[in-house]
Design a protein around this motif. Sequence first.
Motif, PDB file in Angstrom:
ATOM      1  N   THR A   1      -5.476   8.106  -2.188  1.00 33.81           N
ATOM      2  CA  THR A   1      -5.414   7.520  -0.726  1.00 33.81           C
ATOM      3  C   THR A   1      -6.711   7.364  -0.245  1.00 33.81           C
ATOM      4  OG1 THR A   1      -3.230   8.381  -0.368  1.00 33.81           O
ATOM      5  CG2 THR A   1      -4.588   7.798   1.763  1.00 33.81           C
ATOM      6  N   GLU A   2      -7.458   8.437  -0.088  1.00 34.27           N
ATOM      7  CA  GLU A   2      -8.566   8.498   0.485  1.00 34.27           C
ATOM      8  C   GLU A   2      -9.866   7.697   0.012  1.00 34.27           C
ATOM      9  OE1 GLU A   2     -11.690  11.308   3.525  1.00 34.27           O
ATOM     10  OE2 GLU A   2     -11.117  11.942   1.404  1.00 34.27           O
TER      11      GLU A   2
ATOM     12  N   TYR B   1      -9.225   3.808   0.590  1.00 31.96           N
ATOM     13  CA  TYR B   1      -9.479   3.164   2.042  1.00 31.96           C
ATOM     14  C   TYR B   1     -11.180   3.348   2.192  1.00 31.96           C
ATOM     15  CZ  TYR B   1      -4.694   3.142   3.463  1.00 31.96           C
ATOM     16  OH  TYR B   1      -3.347   2.735   3.511  1.00 31.96           O
TER      17      TYR B   1
ATOM     18  N   HIS C   1      -9.107   0.944  11.070  1.00 32.26           N
ATOM     19  CA  HIS C   1      -9.666   2.100  10.347  1.00 32.26           C
ATOM     20  C   HIS C   1     -10.984   1.831   9.259  1.00 32.26           C
ATOM     21  CE1 HIS C   1      -6.918   1.115   7.431  1.00 32.26           C
ATOM     22  NE2 HIS C   1      -7.775   1.572   6.484  1.00 32.26           N
TER      23      HIS C   1
ATOM     24  N   MET D   1      -8.358   7.269   6.467  1.00 33.24           N
ATOM     25  CA  MET D   1      -6.882   6.530   6.347  1.00 33.24           C
ATOM     26  C   MET D   1      -6.405   6.050   7.718  1.00 33.24           C
ATOM     27  SD  MET D   1      -4.262  10.126   6.051  1.00 33.24           S
ATOM     28  CE  MET D   1      -4.156  11.134   7.095  1.00 33.24           C
ATOM     29  N   THR D   2      -5.584   5.520   7.928  1.00 30.52           N
ATOM     30  CA  THR D   2      -4.787   4.939   9.059  1.00 30.52           C
ATOM     31  C   THR D   2      -4.341   5.813  10.145  1.00 30.52           C
ATOM     32  OG1 THR D   2      -2.763   4.656   8.014  1.00 30.52           O
ATOM     33  CG2 THR D   2      -4.411   2.761   7.685  1.00 30.52           C
ATOM     34  N   ASP D   3      -4.038   6.995   9.688  1.00 25.41           N
ATOM     35  CA  ASP D   3      -2.955   7.807  10.565  1.00 25.41           C
ATOM     36  C   ASP D   3      -3.676   8.099  11.808  1.00 25.41           C
ATOM     37  OD1 ASP D   3      -0.128   7.997   8.890  1.00 25.41           O
ATOM     38  OD2 ASP D   3      -2.049   7.851   7.562  1.00 25.41           O
TER      39      ASP D   3
END
Length: 502
Positions: A54-55, A58, A89, A156-158
Amino acid sequence: MVSIDADFPAQRRTVATAPFSLSRGDRRVLWAGLAALLAVRLLAMFWLPFIDTTEARYAEIARKMVESGDWITPQFAYGVPFWGKPPLHTWLSALGMQAFGVGPFGARVFILACAGAVLGLIHTWVRRNAGADQALLAIVVLASSALFFGASAFVMTDMVMVLGTVLSMVAFHTALTGTGGRVFWRRMFFVGLAIGLLAKGPVATIITLIPLALWLPLAGRWRDLSALRWRSGLVITALLTLPWYIAAEIKTPGFLHYFLIGEHFQRFVVSGWQGDLYGSGHARPKGIIWLYAAAMFLPWTFFAAALLPRIHALRATLAADATGWHSYLALSVAAPLILFSPAANILPAYSLPAMPAAAVLLVSLWAGSRGAPGHWARRAALVSVAGVAGLFVMLTLISHISPQILHLKTERDLVAAARQHDPGMAFTYWGNRSFSAEFYTAGKVVFTTDPGQIDALADNGIRDALVVSENDTAELATLAASKFLPLGRFGRRILFIEEAKK
């Protein structure tokens, strides 16, 4: 300077919960705890490697944005658009890399700034409604909760989306209850919607509107809804968001259909969704988001559990709440959990939007049912904050020295080891794609399962590194033996390097 509270009468600014007072020593300890958490997070920003997937994914998308200069369409691979998420982001990480260099700190620094803005909003809001001491304790609880602390500088987006949902949550309540300037905060509500739409998409708007739709009839405040000036407010949201959505569809036709239908419908209702262009579905039992939320709120979940034996005091606190403060907070906690309960593809990070309101609600209910923290509660809280910071320091140091101990999937050390032999080393990976390999090689990596490409490496005029997983080593041993020297094992991968070109 004109106060943003000037257009509201003072008598409407009410304390929503019971009086709450901390000693000067307690305040100093709490501020010191926040400073320690910040120091630990800054340390991790420098030392914690990007981890697949994930990281690292992105971060690599942001790096490609800086490299290509294309700020409209994030790129999953060179020339392949990333339609999975809006780019806010990515813009922040790319701007950080431009300002501070292409590396972990640059990619993470503006995500950390978003987390700081969330804490600032919560502190301002709670201070106006319940006093400075509750505000301080609420942001300590939030900052040291497992998920918020981890996500506070995670690419990430969160966290960026949560900045939008919290801004709208605070702005809506402040504008309608008269604890802040009507004009300023009603505009900020729609700015928050825009942030969410540019960070995550329509799901952020749904998370924002669910508690409002439930709380307004519960609090009997439907008539106050018009105070937000929806027409002019939605114009603000549209002006901030539509230019990018339109530009993205024009530049890469098909984006809107995939993003709106695939990412916002099929991803959540189709178990193991196969239409994901950028990964795979995360099939989980429906309703597990509630367990995720309890785990991600640790260590403060234990403090919430400690309130349960005082159910009568909790009922009295809720019955005395004429402002609707606790119901608003409870609905804000429940909104993302309700939304994702029927979802088939979720991750623990999906519970992050619930965390800010959960921290405020916990502190407020504690104040109403137990008063200010007693001796044991202060000790337990201090141990909790120190434990979170200490554990993260330990994990960060281990990941910096040897990520293999933690079985972290990162190619940072492998790439660095190969480049010690030749800074211009070209990398070829046998097997699956690794985003951290792409990031740490600045995109100069090839992924293949074609033996012919391995044969051709010796004749390409540059020095090559061949990376294979431990499961594939036997298969490639004969092929690589005549051309490559084994350099070592890095996690689950073996690094071979070519002898220096003559």
